[in-house]
Design an enzyme around this catalytic site. Structure first.
Site, short mmCIF file in Angstrom:
data_model
loop_
_atom_site.label_atom_id
_atom_site.label_comp_id
_atom_site.label_asym_id
_atom_site.label_seq_id
_atom_site.Cartn_x
_atom_site.Cartn_y
_atom_site.Cartn_z
N HIS A 32 56.55 82.92 -6.34
CA HIS A 32 57.78 82.71 -7.11
C HIS A 32 59.00 83.04 -6.27
O HIS A 32 58.98 83.95 -5.44
CB HIS A 32 57.78 83.60 -8.37
CG HIS A 32 58.95 83.33 -9.29
ND1 HIS A 32 59.10 82.15 -9.97
CD2 HIS A 32 60.02 84.09 -9.63
CE1 HIS A 32 60.20 82.19 -10.71
NE2 HIS A 32 60.79 83.36 -10.51
N GLN A 62 66.68 81.74 -12.42
CA GLN A 62 65.32 81.33 -12.06
C GLN A 62 64.78 80.30 -13.04
O GLN A 62 65.25 80.17 -14.18
CB GLN A 62 64.39 82.54 -12.05
CG GLN A 62 64.18 83.16 -13.43
CD GLN A 62 63.07 84.20 -13.45
OE1 GLN A 62 62.44 84.50 -12.45
NE2 GLN A 62 62.79 84.76 -14.63
N CYS A 73 60.32 76.80 -9.85
CA CYS A 73 61.16 77.83 -9.24
C CYS A 73 61.75 77.40 -7.91
O CYS A 73 62.96 77.57 -7.66
CB CYS A 73 60.36 79.13 -9.10
SG CYS A 73 58.97 79.06 -7.93
#
Length: 351
Positions: free
Chosen positions: A311, A323, A257
């Site tokens: 994240h 993402q 990420c």
């Protein structure tokens, strides 16, 4: 692939190569004359209809994300301008067909991919699939070589001059023809790229970064992988990076990420590597969820505090994010409301 397979007289040929390289740079500007065929959003345009399905198939058959349809198309344009006749697509060195294979090299990579009973460098399907197989193999060699630079440039140099020349130079050989070949293909890829999977409005650092990240949609997630130069293999840490009981990250070329975010903004904005560090670097510019703009960073935390951020994603507009979600998945466009557990949403910042 045509020129430097003749190899031996590199010094004597240098002046000739320099001249032909200059000609090649001029010819590249004529690429706009290629037949414009929209692919309806599948990542390819500007190629003759008969080439399109084979380019897409060759790209899909390779697990190396760098082998995009646009790269294959730009390479075919540089090799032959999509010509298929023996008069137009035979080089002085004896390279044949739209992908310009020398007979000895064709013997290694050529197959009857179109099922007509003959493996021929003149058949579009056979030629493009062989091109894809060879480039896929060269990309793997480039990644394992440890040589500096763009792995696409190394692979293209191997196609043009032979991998032995790349090994000798420990990078792209300094032959004028090969240098120009690599430069022209990489710079002309854009004209063959189809409509973006994500339509991003506006200009500036945020929209530009989201467009760059969106171009990597479909790239595998690899824990610890990726960085400013693009996707790479990752690692496992005892908890992350595993799939079905094995360490998938160590053999998967991709992004996690935070490396996707770092890659998207680099080099205009040099964000740190991890999600928590990226929050720390941008937390002085918080953004409410109702005021999100394209390119804003969104964070999720297990513990409801900045020390537990796990994240990060990029806001892409219209309630969506770009993402790299988790092991076993790919870079994707996803709704903000379901990108990660809603209860873990921590906040947003503006880089």
């Amino acid at each position: 692939m045509k020129g430097l397979i003749r190899a031996g007289a590199a010094v004597a040929a240098f002046l000739v190569l320099a001249i032909t390289g200059m000609v090649a740079l001029v010819l590249a500007d004529d690429a706009a004359e290629a037949t414009e065929i929209s692919d309806g959003g599948h990542g390819l345009r500007g190629v003759p209809t008969e080439f399109r399905p084979w380019i897409l198939k060759a790209s899909q058959a390779c697990k190396e994300p760098e082998l995009t349809p646009a790269l294959l198309a730009a390479q075919l344009w540089q090799e032959s301008k999509f010509k298929t006749t023996k008069k137009e697509a035979t080089s002085e060195a004896g390279a044949q067909g739209p992908a310009q294979f020398m007979p000895a090299t064709w013997a290694t990579w050529g197959r009857d991919d179109d099922g007509n009973g003959e493996a021929s460098p003149w058949d579009i399907g056979d030629a493009v699939m062989a091109q894809g197989r060879m480039m896929c193999s060269l990309l793997k060699q480039a990644k394992s070589s440890g040589y500096p630079g763009d792995v696409r440039a190394l692979a293209l140099a191997g196609y043009n001059a032979g991998w032995n020349a790349v090994e000798t130079a420990r990078g792209v050989p300094r032959y004028a023809e090969t240098q120009n070949y690599v430069q022209i293909i990489l710079s002309s890829m854009r004209r063959f790229q189809g409509p973006a999977l994500v339509e991003v409005a506006g200009s500036g650092d945020g929209p530009d970064a989201v467009r760059k990240a969106a171009a990597r949609i479909g790239t595998p997630y690899s824990y610890g992988g990726g960085g400013p130069d693009g996707p790479s293999t990752g690692f496992c840490d005892g908890h992350n990076g595993y799939l079905n009981g094995r360490c998938a990250a160590s053999s998967t070329v991709g992004f996690d990420c935070s490396s996707l975010v770092q890659y998207a903004y680099w080099p205009d904005l040099k964000l740190p590597r991890t999600a928590a560090a990226q929050y720390g670097a941008t937390s002085d510019r918080p953004v409410s969820r109702s005021d999100l703009k394209v390119g804003d960073l969104l964070f999720w935390s297990h513990g409801g505090n900045s020390g537990s951020i796990y994240h990060v994603a990029m806001y892409a507009g219209d309630g969506n994010v770009v993402q790299a979600p988790r092991t076993g998945k790919h870079v994707e466009l996803a709704p903000l409301t379901s990108a990660m557990p809603e209860r873990d949403y921590y906040g947003a910042t503006r880089p």
